[in-house]
Enzyme design. Structure first.
Site, mmCIF file in Angstrom:
data_model
loop_
_atom_site.group_PDB
_atom_site.id
_atom_site.type_symbol
_atom_site.label_atom_id
_atom_site.label_comp_id
_atom_site.label_asym_id
_atom_site.label_seq_id
_atom_site.Cartn_x
_atom_site.Cartn_y
_atom_site.Cartn_z
ATOM 1 N N GLU A 1 0.971 3.825 1.923
ATOM 2 C CA GLU A 1 1.527 4.214 3.224
ATOM 3 C C GLU A 1 2.803 3.427 3.514
ATOM 4 O O GLU A 1 3.804 3.977 3.974
ATOM 5 C CB GLU A 1 0.493 3.966 4.339
ATOM 6 C CG GLU A 1 -0.796 4.771 4.203
ATOM 7 C CD GLU A 1 -1.878 4.016 3.440
ATOM 8 O OE1 GLU A 1 -1.547 3.245 2.508
ATOM 9 O OE2 GLU A 1 -3.064 4.206 3.774
ATOM 10 N N HIS B 1 0.824 -1.205 0.000
ATOM 11 C CA HIS B 1 0.000 0.000 0.000
ATOM 12 C C HIS B 1 0.865 1.264 0.000
ATOM 13 O O HIS B 1 2.047 1.225 0.358
ATOM 14 C CB HIS B 1 -0.946 -0.008 1.197
ATOM 15 C CG HIS B 1 -2.114 -0.946 1.006
ATOM 16 N ND1 HIS B 1 -3.079 -1.150 1.967
ATOM 17 C CD2 HIS B 1 -2.463 -1.719 -0.052
ATOM 18 C CE1 HIS B 1 -3.979 -2.008 1.501
ATOM 19 N NE2 HIS B 1 -3.618 -2.375 0.288
HETATM 20 ZN ZN ZN Z 1 -3.256 -0.131 3.651
#
Ligand code: ZN
Length: 186
Positions: free
Chosen positions: A82, A80
């Site tokens: 992040e 992801h």
């Molecule tokens: Zn995530």
């Protein structure tokens, strides 16, 4: 004196950081969900940028299959935004930082945000519905004292247009550019 005042339509800093996150999202190859993240320190400097992508070396070699029962299911593999931002930061750490994300973090990214010492999440959207991963993320962030607004961030400018110069930089200078240089403009 001309030029003494700041430019009135300067881009707001929150808009700018969310725009950087949104631009990063455009690098994502995920056909369904493109997410970007931009991490900013207490001096309001960008220390990390990320978007959702396959692990290093796996780009183009793994499927974006959305079938949860398939061994090709994308979420078994994808990193992801992040995670990519936190792992690829250009600072020693991201403690006390704010993360700007185009989508509210999932529960796994909420864990990363907390453990990395990030103190605030600014998000542009949330996945629709009463999702348990969003609920779990919110629960953990609250318990850990990571701030986030109840509502998604609303930029001051709803559209930012980037227009590249039509002419290559090696093109002959226009008369007005030459005049600018003579006046010592930057
Ligand atoms: Zn995530």
């Amino acid at each position: 004196m001309a030029g003494a005042q700041p430019r009135p339509d300067v881009l707001d800093s929150d808009d700018y950081f969310m725009a950087v996150a949104s631009l990063a999202a455009k690098r994502s190859e995920d056909p369904k969900t493109q997410v970007g993240a931009c991490i900013v320190n207490q001096e309001r400097e960008i220390v990390a940028i990320g978007y959702n992508r396959m692990p290093n070396g796996c780009d183009g070699k793994l499927s974006w299959d959305t079938d949860k029962k398939s061994s090709d299911y994308k979420n078994l593999y994808v990193c992801h935004a992040e995670l990519n931002a936190i792992m690829n930061k250009n600072n020693a750490d991201v403690k006390g930082c704010t993360i700007y994300v185009t989508l509210f973090p999932c529960n796994e990214c909420a864990k990363l945000i907390i453990q990395a010492g990030i103190k605030r999440v600014v998000y542009l959207s949330v996945k629709p519905g009463d999702r348990i991963d969003t609920k779990a993320a919110k629960k953990m962030l609250k318990l850990s004292g990571v701030k986030f607004d109840r509502e998604p961030f609303r930029p001051e400018k709803m559209e930012i247009v980037i227009t590249f110069p039509q002419q290559p930089i090696t093109a002959p200078q226009q008369p007005d550019q030459q005049r600018g240089e003579e006046e010592g403009e930057d």
